[in-house]
Design a protein around this motif. Structure first.
Motif, PDB file in Angstrom:
ATOM      1  N   LEU A  84       2.228  -7.252  -8.803  1.00  0.00           N
ATOM      2  CA  LEU A  84       3.143  -6.007  -9.177  1.00  0.00           C
ATOM      3  C   LEU A  84       3.506  -6.204 -10.415  1.00  0.00           C
ATOM      4  N   CYS A  85       4.050  -7.532 -11.007  1.00  0.00           N
ATOM      5  CA  CYS A  85       4.555  -7.501 -12.160  1.00  0.00           C
ATOM      6  C   CYS A  85       3.386  -7.497 -13.332  1.00  0.00           C
ATOM      7  N   LEU A  86       2.414  -7.892 -12.977  1.00  0.00           N
ATOM      8  CA  LEU A  86       1.295  -7.959 -14.065  1.00  0.00           C
ATOM      9  C   LEU A  86       1.075  -6.676 -14.462  1.00  0.00           C
ATOM     10  N   MET A  87       0.774  -5.951 -13.120  1.00  0.00           N
ATOM     11  CA  MET A  87       0.273  -4.455 -13.400  1.00  0.00           C
ATOM     12  C   MET A  87       1.419  -3.712 -13.939  1.00  0.00           C
ATOM     13  N   SER A  88       2.402  -3.766 -13.757  1.00  0.00           N
ATOM     14  CA  SER A  88       3.665  -3.257 -14.385  1.00  0.00           C
ATOM     15  C   SER A  88       3.564  -3.387 -16.046  1.00  0.00           C
ATOM     16  N   ARG A  89       3.257  -4.551 -16.251  1.00  0.00           N
ATOM     17  CA  ARG A  89       3.223  -4.976 -17.609  1.00  0.00           C
ATOM     18  C   ARG A  89       2.316  -4.436 -18.282  1.00  0.00           C
ATOM     19  N   GLU A  90       1.139  -4.094 -17.748  1.00  0.00           N
ATOM     20  CA  GLU A  90      -0.074  -3.402 -18.399  1.00  0.00           C
ATOM     21  C   GLU A  90       0.164  -2.006 -18.621  1.00  0.00           C
ATOM     22  N   ILE A  91       0.790  -1.455 -17.573  1.00  0.00           N
ATOM     23  CA  ILE A  91       1.220   0.122 -17.510  1.00  0.00           C
ATOM     24  C   ILE A  91       2.127   0.307 -18.395  1.00  0.00           C
ATOM     25  N   ALA A  92       3.233  -0.729 -18.584  1.00  0.00           N
ATOM     26  CA  ALA A  92       4.174  -0.312 -19.517  1.00  0.00           C
ATOM     27  C   ALA A  92       3.546  -0.453 -20.832  1.00  0.00           C
ATOM     28  N   SER A  93       2.767  -1.442 -21.124  1.00  0.00           N
ATOM     29  CA  SER A  93       2.160  -1.547 -22.443  1.00  0.00           C
ATOM     30  C   SER A  93       1.212  -0.321 -22.846  1.00  0.00           C
ATOM     31  N   TYR A  94       0.470   0.134 -21.844  1.00  0.00           N
ATOM     32  CA  TYR A  94      -0.252   1.420 -22.162  1.00  0.00           C
ATOM     33  C   TYR A  94       0.299   2.697 -22.458  1.00  0.00           C
ATOM     34  N   VAL A  95       1.507   2.804 -21.462  1.00  0.00           N
ATOM     35  CA  VAL A  95       2.178   4.222 -21.929  1.00  0.00           C
ATOM     36  C   VAL A  95       2.994   4.430 -22.889  1.00  0.00           C
ATOM     37  N   SER A  96       3.449   3.253 -23.276  1.00  0.00           N
ATOM     38  CA  SER A  96       4.861   3.060 -24.230  1.00  0.00           C
ATOM     39  C   SER A  96       4.138   3.424 -25.725  1.00  0.00           C
ATOM     40  N   TYR A  97       5.169   4.031 -26.703  1.00  0.00           N
ATOM     41  CA  TYR A  97       4.819   4.387 -27.910  1.00  0.00           C
ATOM     42  C   TYR A  97       4.958   2.963 -28.622  1.00  0.00           C
ATOM     43  N   ASN A  98       6.005   2.135 -28.411  1.00  0.00           N
ATOM     44  CA  ASN A  98       6.290   0.811 -28.961  1.00  0.00           C
ATOM     45  C   ASN A  98       5.273  -0.153 -28.305  1.00  0.00           C
ATOM     46  N   LYS A  99       4.296  -0.625 -28.989  1.00  0.00           N
ATOM     47  CA  LYS A  99       3.428  -1.805 -28.206  1.00  0.00           C
ATOM     48  C   LYS A  99       4.122  -2.988 -28.078  1.00  0.00           C
ATOM     49  N   ASP A 100       5.299  -3.371 -28.872  1.00  0.00           N
ATOM     50  CA  ASP A 100       5.912  -4.713 -28.928  1.00  0.00           C
ATOM     51  C   ASP A 100       6.944  -4.312 -27.576  1.00  0.00           C
ATOM     52  N   LEU A 101       6.624  -4.960 -26.444  1.00  0.00           N
ATOM     53  CA  LEU A 101       7.112  -4.874 -25.234  1.00  0.00           C
ATOM     54  C   LEU A 101       8.436  -5.522 -25.253  1.00  0.00           C
ATOM     55  N   LEU A 102       8.503  -6.502 -26.022  1.00  0.00           N
ATOM     56  CA  LEU A 102      10.020  -7.022 -26.032  1.00  0.00           C
ATOM     57  C   LEU A 102      11.104  -6.491 -26.950  1.00  0.00           C
ATOM     58  N   LYS A 103      10.616  -5.210 -27.416  1.00  0.00           N
ATOM     59  CA  LYS A 103      11.702  -4.431 -28.363  1.00  0.00           C
ATOM     60  C   LYS A 103      11.561  -3.046 -27.525  1.00  0.00           C
TER      61      LYS A 103
END
Length: 130
Positions: free
Chosen positions: A18-37
């Motif tokens: 679930l964590c891995l899938m959420s990370r991939e989706i967050a990376s895909y849908v976000s405008y800012n591709k730096d997930l830490l920021k």
């Protein structure tokens, strides 16, 4: 209490998925591709993606805390916290849809993963009451 191998616990493995899938989706849908920021962004989509990622990361941590604790109160508090995070993740999926994410299939995949996780969670929650 002896140390339990977390990787042998089905709900823990599913929470990592679930964590891995959420990370991939967050990376895909976000405008800012730096997930830490993501938390620094003013975009609603980035804020929702950050919240999704944060809650998904906290679930395996709470499972580990519950599994390693002998205290019934700590275990039940972790289970309650996980139940809240599961509801939140479903809400984040709806929020992303309302924000205009066109690839709803990804959100539906996450929802089906949550549904599968919830089945394991119910069994696990009954087992920690002992």
């Amino acid at each position: 209490m002896p140390y339990k191998n977390l990787s042998s616990i089905p709900i823990y493995r599913k929470s990592l998925d679930l964590c891995l899938m959420s990370r991939e989706i967050a990376s895909y849908v976000s405008y800012n591709k730096d997930l830490l920021k993501l938390y620094q962004s003013n975009s609603l989509r980035d804020i929702i993606a950050d919240s999704l990622l944060t809650d998904a990361i906290l679930i395996p941590q709470q499972i580990a805390a519950a599994e390693q604790s002998e205290s019934y109160a700590v275990r039940m508090k972790s289970a309650t916290f996980i139940a809240i995070m599961i509801r939140n993740i479903n809400s984040y999926c709806t929020g992303l849809e309302k924000d205009g994410v066109k690839e709803k299939e990804y959100l539906n995949l996450l929802r089906s993963e949550i549904k599968s996780f919830r089945r394991l969670f119910k069994v696990w929650r009954r087992s920690i009451r002992r």
